[in-house]
Design a protein around this motif. Structure first.
Motif, short mmCIF file in Angstrom:
data_model
loop_
_atom_site.label_atom_id
_atom_site.label_comp_id
_atom_site.label_asym_id
_atom_site.label_seq_id
_atom_site.Cartn_x
_atom_site.Cartn_y
_atom_site.Cartn_z
N ILE A 81 0.83 -1.20 0.00
CA ILE A 81 0.00 0.00 0.00
C ILE A 81 0.87 1.26 0.00
CG2 ILE A 81 -1.70 1.33 1.32
CD1 ILE A 81 -2.74 -1.39 2.39
N GLY A 82 1.88 1.30 0.87
CA GLY A 82 2.71 2.49 1.00
C GLY A 82 3.59 2.74 -0.21
N ASP A 83 4.31 1.71 -0.69
CA ASP A 83 5.19 1.90 -1.85
C ASP A 83 4.37 2.16 -3.11
OD1 ASP A 83 7.36 1.57 -0.26
OD2 ASP A 83 7.95 -0.39 -1.05
N GLY A 84 3.24 1.46 -3.24
CA GLY A 84 2.39 1.70 -4.39
C GLY A 84 1.87 3.13 -4.41
N CYS A 85 1.46 3.61 -3.24
CA CYS A 85 0.99 4.99 -3.14
C CYS A 85 2.13 5.97 -3.42
CB CYS A 85 0.40 5.25 -1.76
SG CYS A 85 -0.23 6.92 -1.51
N CYS A 86 3.31 5.67 -2.90
CA CYS A 86 4.47 6.54 -3.12
C CYS A 86 4.79 6.68 -4.61
CB CYS A 86 5.68 5.98 -2.37
SG CYS A 86 7.19 6.94 -2.54
N THR A 87 4.78 5.55 -5.34
CA THR A 87 5.03 5.58 -6.78
C THR A 87 3.94 6.36 -7.50
OG1 THR A 87 6.12 3.42 -6.67
CG2 THR A 87 5.35 4.14 -8.83
N GLY A 124 10.13 8.11 -10.06
CA GLY A 124 8.74 8.31 -10.47
C GLY A 124 8.47 9.72 -10.99
N TYR A 125 9.01 10.72 -10.29
CA TYR A 125 8.79 12.11 -10.71
C TYR A 125 9.42 12.35 -12.08
CZ TYR A 125 8.08 17.13 -10.18
OH TYR A 125 7.66 18.42 -10.35
N ASN A 126 10.63 11.85 -12.29
CA ASN A 126 11.32 12.08 -13.57
C ASN A 126 10.69 11.30 -14.71
OD1 ASN A 126 13.92 13.86 -13.37
ND2 ASN A 126 13.85 12.71 -11.46
N ILE A 127 10.14 10.12 -14.41
CA ILE A 127 9.38 9.40 -15.44
C ILE A 127 8.15 10.20 -15.84
CG2 ILE A 127 7.78 7.45 -15.69
CD1 ILE A 127 10.52 6.64 -16.41
N GLY A 128 7.44 10.72 -14.83
CA GLY A 128 6.26 11.54 -15.13
C GLY A 128 6.60 12.80 -15.90
N ALA A 129 7.81 13.36 -15.66
CA ALA A 129 8.24 14.59 -16.32
C ALA A 129 8.97 14.30 -17.64
CB ALA A 129 9.16 15.38 -15.39
N GLY A 130 9.15 13.02 -17.99
CA GLY A 130 9.81 12.68 -19.24
C GLY A 130 11.32 12.79 -19.24
N PHE A 157 13.22 -0.86 -8.21
CA PHE A 157 13.45 0.22 -9.17
C PHE A 157 12.53 0.08 -10.37
CE2 PHE A 157 15.71 2.65 -12.43
CZ PHE A 157 15.93 3.83 -11.73
N LEU A 158 12.34 -1.13 -10.87
CA LEU A 158 11.41 -1.34 -11.98
C LEU A 158 10.00 -0.90 -11.58
CD1 LEU A 158 12.64 -4.82 -13.26
CD2 LEU A 158 12.76 -2.65 -14.52
N GLN A 159 9.64 -1.20 -10.35
CA GLN A 159 8.34 -0.78 -9.83
C GLN A 159 8.21 0.74 -9.84
OE1 GLN A 159 7.03 -2.71 -6.06
NE2 GLN A 159 7.10 -0.65 -5.23
N SER A 160 9.28 1.45 -9.49
CA SER A 160 9.22 2.91 -9.43
C SER A 160 9.08 3.53 -10.80
CB SER A 160 10.49 3.45 -8.75
OG SER A 160 11.61 3.33 -9.60
N LEU A 161 9.42 2.78 -11.86
CA LEU A 161 9.26 3.27 -13.23
C LEU A 161 7.87 3.02 -13.78
CD1 LEU A 161 12.64 2.07 -14.84
CD2 LEU A 161 12.16 4.16 -13.55
N GLY A 162 7.02 2.41 -12.97
CA GLY A 162 5.68 2.06 -13.42
C GLY A 162 5.65 0.73 -14.14
#
Length: 478
Positions: A74-80, A317-323, A397-402
């Motif tokens: 729940i926490g890591d999923g929400c964080c991502t 996650g932020y940098n993936i979202g920002a491209g 790390f793969l999880q953090s990239l979506g």
């Protein structure tokens, strides 16, 4: 505060960002792992508990891992989810994600507590508590009290990555550190002074967990980038499902410890009974106790590994979202180098100093068989920690990239198929002393698959346009 309050995540130097986020996260993860380990150290050195108390602690430990596995999902999923949403400029989605995570972890914590209270004896039996009467009695005592703290434990663990995603890694770390300090202070008081035994160890632990949970709840009232209001706590099942899928790799990597320990403990009991020494009543609990202690050593190392990777979730996650794929690649290189170094140093320590480490867990009060078996188990099971750390860091790390699917598949292969499979297979072929080799075998095979997946990810990040990167799901679709 504006929605882009975390915009510095795509401009600040990566090394500085890793220090800011990963170091507090490592400390937080270590503290979470130390809760049970601290109990075991004090229990092991209490003359009236000893290896029987150690075995009881080992039996109960997997049930706390079940709780934390759900909490970190729940926490890591929400964080991502929050990090990608903020990077894409969707602040409302981020706030609703946090609210849903809070509601979910409270509800699940209460349900899990009820299940543990109702099915206490069958659960303990499944994890090898009936190796002898004294171990079973101490296991019941410890489990009962630990169960009462489960809702607080889960809440504190789930909120920790969420607080980090809000730009406050230092506060997230402090919530857990203070809880651990409480536990360390009151464990010897409850066990040695008050003579409360296993109940005393559990009460000290619960007190620390309550303190951490209260501090996390206080922070929720002043979230910076994801302010909360009543509507945020209304469960949106599609949104919650997306968050949980992003945290699935964290769940699998934790819950697998339960299955691995169940397999290890039961194999230790089964094949220990066939051993000339451990088949005797006076020594029958030793394989179970040692298997649990070595798993705690592994937990310490893997907590550092997971902390390094989890600390990178908001940044990636932020940098993936920002491209900003270039920054994601740079972050990945730094993370993998750090993971390999942690694993190498850890393996060297365990290979060189197993005797000294076991003294902390009461080896001086036990038979020579206890220390001899422990030294063998430690050196065999923890010899390839560099691969274990690289695998664990890659999953997160793969999880953090979506890329939840790739992370989940790799985690299932390592933790369930190979981890549990080898733990069951090796002792069946070669007996008790083959049991610790299941971990290096599983990590070696997994690393081959992980390396192949990471190479594909690197190529994808180098060639794909920002529009092809995963986007935060819109609220209206949730």
């Amino acid at each position: 505060m504006p929605v882009d309050a975390n915009d510095y995540l795509k401009t600040e130097r990566l090394g500085r960002l890793m220090r800011k986020y990963a170091v507090p996260c490592v400390v937080s993860m270590l503290v979470a792992a130390l809760y049970n380990i601290v109990d075991q150290i004090f229990i092991a050195n209490a003359s009236y508990l000893g290896s029987y108390g150690n075995a009881a602690n080992t039996v109960v430990f997997p049930m706390t891992v079940v709780a934390v596995s759900i909490a970190v999902m729940i926490g890591d999923g929400c964080c991502t989810f929050v990090s990608i949403s903020l990077g894409a400029g969707r602040g409302k989605d981020a706030s609703r994600g946090v609210g849903n995570a809070v509601a979910a972890v409270i509800g699940v914590g209460l349900v899990l507590t009820a299940i543990y209270l109702i099915f206490q004896e069958p659960i303990l039996t499944a994890f090898g508590a009936r190796v002898n009467d004294e171990t079973f009695r101490l296991s019941k005592e410890y489990f009962l009290w630990i169960t009462l703290g489960i809702p607080f434990y889960m809440f504190g663990q789930a909120m920790n990555p969420i607080i980090r995603s809000d730009g406050s890694p230092g506060y997230a770390m402090t919530t857990l550190v203070l809880g651990a300090v409480f536990n360390i202070i009151f464990d010897p008081i409850c066990i040695y002074v008050l003579q409360w035994g296993m109940m005393g160890a559990a009460v000290a632990t619960i007190g620390g967990q309550i303190l951490s949970a209260v501090m996390a709840a206080v922070y929720l009232r002043r979230m910076k980038t994801t302010p909360l209001h009543r509507d945020c706590f209304v469960i949106r099942w599609k949104l919650l499902g997306k968050m949980l899928s992003m945290g699935m790799a964290s769940f699998l990597s934790q819950i697998s410890i339960v299955l691995s320990m169940a397999a290890t403990i039961n194999m230790a009991v089964k094949y220990g009974a066939l051993d000339p020494v451990f088949g005797q009543e006076a020594y029958s609990q030793i394989p179970t106790a040692i298997a649990g202690i070595v798993s705690k050593f592994f937990q310490i190392v893997i907590s550092i590994s997971a902390g390094l990777a989890a600390g990178c979730i908001p940044i990636a996650g932020y940098n993936i979202g920002a491209g900003r794929n270039d920054r994601v690649l740079g972050l990945m290189k730094r993370l993998m180098a750090a993971e390999a170094l942690v694993g190498l140093v850890s393996s060297l320590i365990f290979l060189i100093l197993p005797n000294q480490l076991m003294q902390v867990f009461g080896a001086g009060n036990e038979s020579a068989y206890y220390t001899e078996f422990a030294v063998w188990f430690i050196r065999c099971q923890l010899c390839l920690l560099p691969l274990a750390c690289l695998n664990k860091g890659s999953f997160i790390f793969l999880q953090s990239l979506g890329r939840a699917r790739a992370a989940s598949v790799l985690s299932i292969v390592r933790e369930f198929v190979l981890g549990v499979g080898f733990a069951l297979l090796l002792p069946a072929i070669w007996g008790l002393y083959a049991l610790p080799f299941f971990m290096p075998a599983a990590d070696t095979v997994t690393f081959i698959a992980v390396a192949a997946v990471l190479l594909r990810v690197v190529r994808s990040l180098k060639t794909s346009a920002p529009a092809e990167e995963p986007e935060a799901p819109k609220t209206e679709d949730c």
